[in-house]
Design an enzyme around this catalytic site. Structure first.
Site, PDB file in Angstrom:
ATOM      1  N   LYS A  78       0.862  -1.161   0.131  1.00  0.00           N
ATOM      2  CA  LYS A  78      -0.054  -0.049   0.004  1.00  0.00           C
ATOM      3  C   LYS A  78       1.025   1.148   0.103  1.00  0.00           C
ATOM      4  O   LYS A  78       2.002   1.239   0.665  1.00  0.00           O
ATOM      5  CB  LYS A  78      -1.301   0.022   1.200  1.00  0.00           C
ATOM      6  CG  LYS A  78      -2.243   0.841   0.986  1.00  0.00           C
ATOM      7  CD  LYS A  78      -3.142   0.024   0.043  1.00  0.00           C
ATOM      8  CE  LYS A  78      -4.458   0.908   0.213  1.00  0.00           C
ATOM      9  NZ  LYS A  78      -5.418   0.074  -0.586  1.00  0.00           N
ATOM     10  N   GLY A 177     -25.909  -0.661   1.731  1.00  0.00           N
ATOM     11  CA  GLY A 177     -24.842   0.318   0.730  1.00  0.00           C
ATOM     12  C   GLY A 177     -25.250  -0.092  -0.601  1.00  0.00           C
ATOM     13  O   GLY A 177     -25.066  -1.300  -1.100  1.00  0.00           O
ATOM     14  N   LEU A 178     -25.647   0.882  -1.277  1.00  0.00           N
ATOM     15  CA  LEU A 178     -25.670   0.706  -2.956  1.00  0.00           C
ATOM     16  C   LEU A 178     -24.868   1.617  -3.802  1.00  0.00           C
ATOM     17  O   LEU A 178     -25.252   2.268  -4.758  1.00  0.00           O
ATOM     18  CB  LEU A 178     -27.157   1.199  -3.331  1.00  0.00           C
ATOM     19  CG  LEU A 178     -28.306   0.451  -2.523  1.00  0.00           C
ATOM     20  CD1 LEU A 178     -29.862   0.798  -2.814  1.00  0.00           C
ATOM     21  CD2 LEU A 178     -28.421  -1.157  -3.224  1.00  0.00           C
ATOM     22  N   GLY A 179     -23.608   1.707  -3.497  1.00  0.00           N
ATOM     23  CA  GLY A 179     -22.591   2.309  -4.182  1.00  0.00           C
ATOM     24  C   GLY A 179     -22.436   1.318  -5.450  1.00  0.00           C
ATOM     25  O   GLY A 179     -23.205   0.391  -5.732  1.00  0.00           O
ATOM     26  N   ASN A 180     -21.421   1.720  -6.089  1.00  0.00           N
ATOM     27  CA  ASN A 180     -21.056   0.937  -7.378  1.00  0.00           C
ATOM     28  C   ASN A 180     -21.034  -0.884  -7.277  1.00  0.00           C
ATOM     29  O   ASN A 180     -21.797  -1.280  -7.978  1.00  0.00           O
ATOM     30  CB  ASN A 180     -19.597   1.131  -7.925  1.00  0.00           C
ATOM     31  CG  ASN A 180     -19.653   2.652  -8.659  1.00  0.00           C
ATOM     32  OD1 ASN A 180     -21.001   3.130  -8.734  1.00  0.00           O
ATOM     33  ND2 ASN A 180     -18.609   3.148  -8.675  1.00  0.00           N
ATOM     34  N   VAL A 181     -20.401  -1.084  -6.215  1.00  0.00           N
ATOM     35  CA  VAL A 181     -20.352  -2.561  -5.856  1.00  0.00           C
ATOM     36  C   VAL A 181     -21.785  -3.044  -5.108  1.00  0.00           C
ATOM     37  O   VAL A 181     -22.286  -4.042  -5.723  1.00  0.00           O
ATOM     38  CB  VAL A 181     -19.363  -2.773  -4.922  1.00  0.00           C
ATOM     39  CG1 VAL A 181     -19.411  -4.265  -4.205  1.00  0.00           C
ATOM     40  CG2 VAL A 181     -17.904  -2.673  -5.447  1.00  0.00           C
ATOM     41  N   GLY A 182     -22.493  -2.180  -4.363  1.00  0.00           N
ATOM     42  CA  GLY A 182     -23.299  -2.767  -3.861  1.00  0.00           C
ATOM     43  C   GLY A 182     -24.593  -2.803  -4.715  1.00  0.00           C
ATOM     44  O   GLY A 182     -25.247  -3.724  -4.568  1.00  0.00           O
ATOM     45  N   TYR A 183     -24.898  -2.020  -5.682  1.00  0.00           N
ATOM     46  CA  TYR A 183     -26.107  -1.907  -6.563  1.00  0.00           C
ATOM     47  C   TYR A 183     -25.567  -2.819  -7.424  1.00  0.00           C
ATOM     48  O   TYR A 183     -26.757  -3.570  -8.072  1.00  0.00           O
ATOM     49  CB  TYR A 183     -26.028  -0.466  -7.237  1.00  0.00           C
ATOM     50  CG  TYR A 183     -27.250  -0.090  -7.940  1.00  0.00           C
ATOM     51  CD1 TYR A 183     -28.532   0.158  -7.383  1.00  0.00           C
ATOM     52  CD2 TYR A 183     -27.690  -0.699  -9.118  1.00  0.00           C
ATOM     53  CE1 TYR A 183     -29.807   0.574  -7.869  1.00  0.00           C
ATOM     54  CE2 TYR A 183     -29.062  -0.674  -9.699  1.00  0.00           C
ATOM     55  CZ  TYR A 183     -29.818   0.044  -8.994  1.00  0.00           C
ATOM     56  OH  TYR A 183     -31.147   0.156  -9.555  1.00  0.00           O
TER      57      TYR A 183
END
Length: 343
Positions: A78, A177-183
């Site tokens: 990282k 959570g409905l961000g890019n991954v969640g949606y």
């Protein structure tokens, strides 16, 4: 630094600066037994240098576990770039980061993270080839979130089967959570016949899920108390803790959020309640698999094959946890450590 609470036998920790560019960063390489250390560049306004070091050490260690359980020829690393305010990172700073990465002679591969973008990585690439996660027009594979969503879906499906369902048809999943991954996950679940209850801080995203996916809405503060078959956290970390675990009314937890367990004790708390926990870094490895595919030039079929393997890796974890009566997160950690152990 060797006595720092987050130091865990890291192989390299590089403190880099360029006064002319206004650049200060820390690059942490945790483990390269399986291959070069992959991890994104986080650009952040840290309270002090110790907070930045803690982030670099902790996140690089986490990437070693994720890459190992994804069975990738990669280790964990990282980089964190320290800025005075958000949006303050300049092209010159990213070029300086590229020079610092070049000094590591291939031990570390950088990708995007919070505060950095694929376009920023182009400036890094001016000085090193050890970059992945670029846009298609720049020779990359593009946004990794669809691949992450598919991997999380595969993990949810495997978890449902582990608690007795033959398929996801009719299974009730509470999606936080409905961000890019969640949606993207919610769409996969709908297509598989699951029933959805959703929550997100964005009322627009919730309304879209109601309209497009036939989902029912729940308040953000109540989604973890919905009576469902599976709870799927896809928002912020540390959401599974001493306050929330007693309120769960599900048979399993499987989602794409990072660092879902607030403490190691929460792993055992879920087991004691009879709730099967699918370790987050196993489910959400689709993105790192796609970035590995870009770096190593795998074709789409190979990337898909490796993402499909998430189901087998979860099965291995669930079987071992049942055999040993140990929590699944602990079992996943031990399996990962065996894969990147130094001999």
């Amino acid at each position: 630094m060797f006595h720092h609470p987050s130091f865990d036998a890291h192989e390299r920790v590089l403190f880099a600066s360029d006064e002319t560019a206004g650049f200060r960063a820390i690059i942490a390489v945790h483990n390269t037994v399986r291959g070069p250390a992959l991890g994104g560049c986080r650009v952040w306004t840290y309270a002090d240098d110790d907070a930045a070091l803690t982030d670099a050490l902790r996140l690089s260690r986490g990437m070693s576990y994720k890459s190992a359980m994804a069975d990738l020829p990669l280790g964990g690393g990282k980089s964190v770039m320290i800025v005075k305010e958000r949006g303050a990172a300049t092209p010159a700073m990213f070029e300086a980061l590229g020079r610092a990465i070049a000094d590591l002679n291939g031990r570390y591969i950088v990708a995007e993270d919070v505060g950095s973008s694929p376009k920023d990585l182009l400036n890094v690439r001016r000085h090193t080839a050890h970059v992945t996660g670029l846009d298609p027009e720049d020779g990359g594979r593009g946004d990794p979130s669809p691949t992450t969503s598919r991997g999380v879906f595969i993990g949810v499906e495997a978890t449902a089967k582990a608690v007795g369902f033959s398929s996801l048809e009719g299974v009730h999943v509470a999606v936080q959570g409905l961000g890019n991954v969640g949606y993207g996950l919610a769409r996969h679940l709908r297509d598989a016949g699951a029933r959805l209850t959703v929550a997100d801080i964005s009322s627009e995203r919730v309304a879209m899920a109601e309209r497009e996916l036939g989902a029912k809405a729940a308040p953000v503060e109540a989604i973890g108390e919905v009576e469902a078959d599976i709870f799927s956290p896809n928002a912020l970390g540390a959401g599974l803790n001493a306050m929330t675990i007693p309120r769960l009314k599900v048979r399993a937890v499987a989602g794409g959020a990072n660092n879902q367990l607030a403490t190691p004790a929460d792993d055992e708390a879920l087991r004691e309640r009879g709730i099967l926990y699918a370790p987050d870094y196993v489910l959400n490895a689709g993105g790192v698999i796609k970035m590995a595919g870009e770096y190593y030039r795998w074709d789409d079929a190979e990337v898909d094959r490796r993402v499909d393997g998430i189901a087998d890796r979860l099965s291995e974890i669930f079987t071992e946890a049942a055999r040993t009566s140990r929590p699944t997160g602990e079992v996943a950690d031990r399996l990962a450590e065996a894969r990147f152990a130094r001999h």
